[in-house]
Design a protein around this motif. Structure first.
Motif, short mmCIF file in Angstrom:
data_model
loop_
_atom_site.label_atom_id
_atom_site.label_comp_id
_atom_site.label_asym_id
_atom_site.label_seq_id
_atom_site.Cartn_x
_atom_site.Cartn_y
_atom_site.Cartn_z
N TYR A 30 0.86 -1.17 0.00
CA TYR A 30 0.00 0.00 0.00
C TYR A 30 0.90 1.22 0.00
N GLY A 31 0.34 2.38 -0.27
CA GLY A 31 1.14 3.58 -0.48
C GLY A 31 2.17 3.86 0.59
N TYR A 32 1.74 3.89 1.85
CA TYR A 32 2.68 4.24 2.92
C TYR A 32 3.78 3.20 3.06
N SER A 33 3.44 1.91 2.93
CA SER A 33 4.48 0.87 3.04
C SER A 33 5.48 1.00 1.90
N LEU A 34 5.00 1.43 0.75
CA LEU A 34 5.88 1.62 -0.40
C LEU A 34 6.82 2.80 -0.16
N VAL A 35 6.30 3.88 0.37
CA VAL A 35 7.13 5.04 0.71
C VAL A 35 8.23 4.61 1.69
N GLN A 36 7.86 3.84 2.73
CA GLN A 36 8.81 3.38 3.73
C GLN A 36 9.90 2.50 3.11
N ARG A 37 9.49 1.55 2.28
CA ARG A 37 10.46 0.65 1.63
C ARG A 37 11.45 1.43 0.78
N LEU A 38 10.93 2.38 0.02
CA LEU A 38 11.79 3.18 -0.84
C LEU A 38 12.74 4.03 0.00
N VAL A 63 0.45 -2.23 -13.12
CA VAL A 63 0.11 -2.68 -11.77
C VAL A 63 -1.39 -2.85 -11.68
N THR A 64 -1.79 -3.69 -10.73
CA THR A 64 -3.21 -3.83 -10.41
C THR A 64 -3.37 -3.42 -8.95
N SER A 65 -4.58 -3.08 -8.59
CA SER A 65 -4.82 -2.68 -7.21
C SER A 65 -6.05 -3.39 -6.67
N SER A 66 -6.07 -3.51 -5.36
CA SER A 66 -7.24 -4.08 -4.69
C SER A 66 -7.32 -3.49 -3.29
N TRP A 67 -8.53 -3.40 -2.78
CA TRP A 67 -8.76 -2.86 -1.45
C TRP A 67 -8.77 -3.97 -0.42
N ASP A 68 -8.11 -3.73 0.70
CA ASP A 68 -8.18 -4.64 1.84
C ASP A 68 -8.99 -3.92 2.91
N THR A 69 -10.16 -4.46 3.20
CA THR A 69 -11.04 -3.82 4.18
C THR A 69 -11.12 -4.63 5.47
N THR A 70 -10.20 -5.59 5.63
CA THR A 70 -10.23 -6.43 6.84
C THR A 70 -9.72 -5.70 8.07
N GLU A 71 -8.88 -4.69 7.87
CA GLU A 71 -8.37 -3.89 8.99
C GLU A 71 -9.35 -2.77 9.29
N SER A 72 -9.13 -2.09 10.40
CA SER A 72 -10.01 -0.97 10.77
C SER A 72 -9.90 0.17 9.74
N ARG A 73 -8.73 0.24 9.09
CA ARG A 73 -8.50 1.28 8.09
C ARG A 73 -8.33 0.61 6.72
N PRO A 74 -9.28 0.81 5.80
CA PRO A 74 -9.14 0.19 4.47
C PRO A 74 -7.87 0.69 3.76
N ARG A 75 -7.20 -0.23 3.08
CA ARG A 75 -5.97 0.13 2.36
C ARG A 75 -6.04 -0.39 0.94
#
Length: 115
Positions: A30-38, A63-75
């Protein structure tokens, strides 16, 4: 830094950021994890640059994208498509070739300056 140098540096980074982002999407991010990795690899990218880039890569079917709504914050997660993986491999080869050529040119320039 002069405006010209800033502009040229931005232009130089633009293509490398695409390659850097693609290199990190073999597994869903997800966006933030990508920023952190970079950033952990020394590549600084603003979220205001990343998200439009991810949308463009998705539009280009890299790229393809998909939503994960299992957490309290959808990503929204992004991952390389099969096509994107093929393109990434070719871009990586091209980068390695170009990088080597530039290193040889710049090394040659340094040798000429010392003579």
């Amino acid at each position: 830094m002069s405006d010209l140098l800033t502009s040229l540096t931005t232009e130089l980074r633009r293509g490398t950021l695409t390659l850097a982002v693609l290199s990190q999407l073999s597994t869903p991010q997800y966006g933030y994890s990508l920023v952190q990795r970079l950033e952990n690899s020394g590549v600084v990218i603003e979220q205001s640059t990343l998200y439009p880039l991810l949308r463009r890569l998705e539009k280009q079917k890299l790229v393809t994208s998909s939503w994960d709504t299992t957490e309290s914050r959808p990503r929204k997660y992004y991952v390389l498509s099969t096509y994107g993986n093929e393109v990434y491999k070719q871009l990586k080869k091209e980068w390695e070739k170009t990088s080597l050529e530039l290193q040889q040119l710049l090394r040659g320039e340094e040798e000429n300056e010392s003579n």
